[in-house]
Enzyme design. Structure first.
Site, PDB file in Angstrom:
ATOM      1  N   LYS A  94       0.843  -1.210   0.000  1.00 55.19           N
ATOM      2  CA  LYS A  94       0.000   0.000   0.000  1.00 55.19           C
ATOM      3  C   LYS A  94       0.874   1.254   0.000  1.00 55.19           C
ATOM      4  O   LYS A  94       0.504   2.273  -0.587  1.00 55.19           O
ATOM      5  CB  LYS A  94      -0.945   0.001   1.198  1.00 55.19           C
ATOM      6  CG  LYS A  94      -2.307  -0.591   0.875  1.00 55.19           C
ATOM      7  CD  LYS A  94      -2.335  -2.089   0.743  1.00 55.19           C
ATOM      8  CE  LYS A  94      -2.407  -2.693  -0.579  1.00 55.19           C
ATOM      9  NZ  LYS A  94      -2.401  -4.158  -0.572  1.00 55.19           N
ATOM     10  N   THR A 129       0.852 -19.673  11.283  1.00 54.81           N
ATOM     11  CA  THR A 129       2.122 -19.592  10.546  1.00 54.81           C
ATOM     12  C   THR A 129       1.971 -18.982   9.149  1.00 54.81           C
ATOM     13  O   THR A 129       2.958 -18.823   8.436  1.00 54.81           O
ATOM     14  CB  THR A 129       2.756 -20.996  10.431  1.00 54.81           C
ATOM     15  OG1 THR A 129       1.735 -21.914  10.001  1.00 54.81           O
ATOM     16  CG2 THR A 129       3.306 -21.465  11.766  1.00 54.81           C
ATOM     17  N   GLY A 187      -0.684 -17.149  -6.616  1.00 55.38           N
ATOM     18  CA  GLY A 187      -1.355 -17.610  -5.403  1.00 55.38           C
ATOM     19  C   GLY A 187      -0.363 -17.858  -4.274  1.00 55.38           C
ATOM     20  O   GLY A 187       0.849 -17.706  -4.457  1.00 55.38           O
ATOM     21  N   HIS A 242      -7.435  -9.042   7.616  1.00 54.79           N
ATOM     22  CA  HIS A 242      -8.504  -8.753   8.583  1.00 54.79           C
ATOM     23  C   HIS A 242      -9.266 -10.018   8.973  1.00 54.79           C
ATOM     24  O   HIS A 242      -9.800 -10.112  10.081  1.00 54.79           O
ATOM     25  CB  HIS A 242      -9.461  -7.681   8.042  1.00 54.79           C
ATOM     26  CG  HIS A 242      -9.789  -7.834   6.596  1.00 54.79           C
ATOM     27  ND1 HIS A 242      -8.935  -7.421   5.602  1.00 54.79           N
ATOM     28  CD2 HIS A 242     -10.843  -8.392   5.962  1.00 54.79           C
ATOM     29  CE1 HIS A 242      -9.481  -7.692   4.425  1.00 54.79           C
ATOM     30  NE2 HIS A 242     -10.635  -8.296   4.615  1.00 54.79           N
ATOM     31  N   HIS A 251     -24.372  13.833   1.630  1.00 53.33           N
ATOM     32  CA  HIS A 251     -24.167  14.336   0.268  1.00 53.33           C
ATOM     33  C   HIS A 251     -23.122  15.447   0.285  1.00 53.33           C
ATOM     34  O   HIS A 251     -23.150  16.281   1.180  1.00 53.33           O
ATOM     35  CB  HIS A 251     -25.489  14.881  -0.278  1.00 53.33           C
ATOM     36  CG  HIS A 251     -25.329  15.542  -1.612  1.00 53.33           C
ATOM     37  ND1 HIS A 251     -25.202  14.820  -2.778  1.00 53.33           N
ATOM     38  CD2 HIS A 251     -25.246  16.854  -1.965  1.00 53.33           C
ATOM     39  CE1 HIS A 251     -25.059  15.652  -3.789  1.00 53.33           C
ATOM     40  NE2 HIS A 251     -25.083  16.894  -3.325  1.00 53.33           N
TER      41      HIS A 251
END
Ligand code: FAD
Ligand code: NAI
Length: 469
Positions: free
Chosen positions: A55, A144, A275, A325, A448
């Site tokens: 990030k 782990t 992955g 998270h 808004h």
């Protein structure tokens, strides 16, 4: 007070977002707790080589792209001579990582969690060897995490900066002219975005027919369109068959996934992001008679207990989404269960976010999953183009899609592509956690002008009544 039979009440193995949160929670609940970590710093993949550094690079590269490409001129902000100082960008990233990993060390001290440095391996269910020392604990939590899935024939060597994994791609010393990303998933698109913004030509080679597997079909199509518009060369339905490192280049051989003619691509850098796999090597699972499933994961029940009494597991090492998270929430729940409380994680409501520009966020079921589960589905879609704040800010790419059960109107899933999707998805997750209907969201007053009004309008669109389209 610790059970006198053991050194600790709880030993957590791994200090990623699952492990460090579990350790802190256990200590908060009055249990004598230690956390074993083989890395030099606390925080696991997430803080050291995952969420946080990626990030940091996404934020910095976005600033560079805005300043460099004259994107601010239409707002009347004229800049000239913006230059890239990559060393500074990398060192600011490292600074953020250092502050956050140091923060966990502080929290451990504050909560009296003992950090045991070294690789942990079971001797029996209550005895774990860490480095040269063996400690005992009444309950042991395996946290782990995971590491990159290797691709046979494409050897990763992060030090050479030619064929790298995500860790290597977060520390390239110069911007590659041409980068091939193998795998059009989350890492490939986030880190591909970083280096594309900094000037690389990026080719994404994806095995499947579409990028971003697991996401809603509409989102996958729209994302591919937007990334192509940004300059990504996306080659779906393509597989890499070999990689050869030449002096300064890598030569990749690719072919259609369903068979066909080979083609070669030369690049300065190749990122392998196909992955991640659970970390259980050298953990001594044999010593406690615990087997992994065919995906290498440790199976657990809904309380995070493994098949071995006193041994629990959470985070990337267990089945489910590989997200920080999710690991954190499981960390809290497992320690509450160990302490005799009721720790629960609602795995049906875990938001996920891809931090590209625009961001892509989702929670709950995709349209395809909802139908497969037998729901009759009603969907409402609202384009960011019709949202006043997005229009004002000139960031109108994307849409919000709300999926509800046709009979009960209960919200089954929310899928967003928008510059602020990662922030917007929180309200959708909360609404789903409270069992909201699309009507509940549609009749909730939204401030808004905000991007979030698009969620209200998409919810109104479920029954066909949006105002602004
Ligand atoms: P980990 O964070 O992997 O931590 C496990 C720790 O255990 C490691 O520090 C490891 O050294 C230690 N360990 C392993 N075995 C042993 C042993 N035998 N003895 C002692 N210590 C051991 N997720 C998000 O939600 N948001 C994001 O933005 C995001 N970005 C990511 C970007 C990248 C590039 C990557 C790679 C991942 C990203 N993720 C993100 C995923 C996220 O990092 C993981 O889901 C999360 O870190 C999993 O937490 P964990 O506690 O299960 O394991
Ligand atoms: P991923 O599962 O997101 O994507 C991998 C992609 O590679 C898939 O599209 C898959 O079809 C493709 N693929 C697999 N084998 C291939 C092959 N041989 N050739 C070409 N393509 C192939 O995995 P990724 O991106 O490596 O990320 C790993 C995990 O890290 C994810 O599960 C994700 O949850 C987590 N993560 C989360 C982030 C976030 O929350 N923002 C950011 C980065 C990672």
């Amino acid at each position: 007070m610790a059970d006198q039979t053991y050194d600790y009440d709880v030993l957590v193995i791994g200090s990623g977002p699952g492990g460090y949160v579990a350790a802190i929670r256990a200590a908060q609940l009055g249990l004598k707790t230690a956390c074993a970590e083989s890395r030099e710093t606390l925080g696991g993949t997430c803080l050291n080589v995952g969420c946080i550094p990626s990030k940091a690079m996404l934020h910095a590269s976005e600033l560079y792209e805005e300043a460099h490409e004259g994107a601010l001129e239409k707002f009347g902000v004229k800049l000239s001579g913006a230059k890239l100082d990559l060393d500074q960008m990398l060192s600011e990233k490292e600074k953020a990582v250092g502050e956050l990993t140091g923060g966990i060390e502080f929290l451990f001290k504050k909560n009296k969690v003992e950090w045991l440095k070294g690789h942990a391996s079971f001797e029996d269910a209550h005895s774990v060897k860490i480095g040269k020392k063996t400690v005992t604990a009444k309950d042991v939590v395996i946290a782990t995490g995971s590491s990159v899935t290797p691709l046979p024939g494409v050897e990763i060597d992060n030090d050479k900066h030619q064929i790298v994994d995500s860790t290597g791609a977060l520390a390239l010393p110069k911007v590659p002219k041409k980068m091939v990303v193998i795998g059009g998933g989350v890492i490939g698109l986030e880190l591909g975005s970083v280096w594309r913004r900094l000037g690389a030509e990026v080719i994404v080679v994806e095995f499947l027919d579409q990028i971003l597997p697991g996401m809603d079909g509409d989102v996958r199509r729209e994302a591919a369109k937007l990334f192509k518009k940004q300059g990504f060369d996306i080659r779906t339905g393509t597989k890499v068959t070999s990689a050869k490192t030449l002096k300064a280049k890598v030569k990749l051989t690719v072919e259609p996934a369903k068979g066909g003619d080979e083609e070669s691509i030369e690049a300065d850098c190749v990122l392998v992001s196909i992955g991640r796999k659970p970390n259980t090597d050298g953990l001594g699972l044999d010593a406690i008679g615990l087997e992994t499933n065919d995906r290498g994961q440790i199976e657990i029940d809904h309380e995070f207990r493994t098949k071995v009494d006193g041994v629990w597991a959470i985070g990337d090492v267990v089945p489910g989404l590989m997200l920080a998270h999710k690991a954190e929430d499981e960390g809290i729940a497992v320690s509450e269960n160990i302490a005799g409380q009721t720790g629960i994680v609602n795995h049906d409501v875990i938001p996920s976010v891809v931090y590209t520009m625009p961001e892509i966020a989702s929670v709950g079921l995709t349209t395809e999953e909802a139908k497969a589960k037998g729901h009759e589905v009603k969907a409402g879609k609202f384009p960011m183009m019709a949202n006043s704040r997005a229009k004002t800010n000139r960031d109108t790419d994307g849409f919000v899609k709300v999926i509800a059960d046709a009979e009960t109107d209960r919200v089954l899933g929310v899928h967003i592509i928008a510059s602020l999707a990662g922030t917007m998805i929180a309200q959708a997750a909360q609404a789903m956690e409270f069992g909201a209907t699309s009507e509940d969201i549609a009749y909730t007053c939204h401030a808004h002008p905000t991007h979030s009004e698009a969620i209200k309008e998409a919810a109104m669109a479920v029954t066909g009544k949006p105002i602004h389209i």
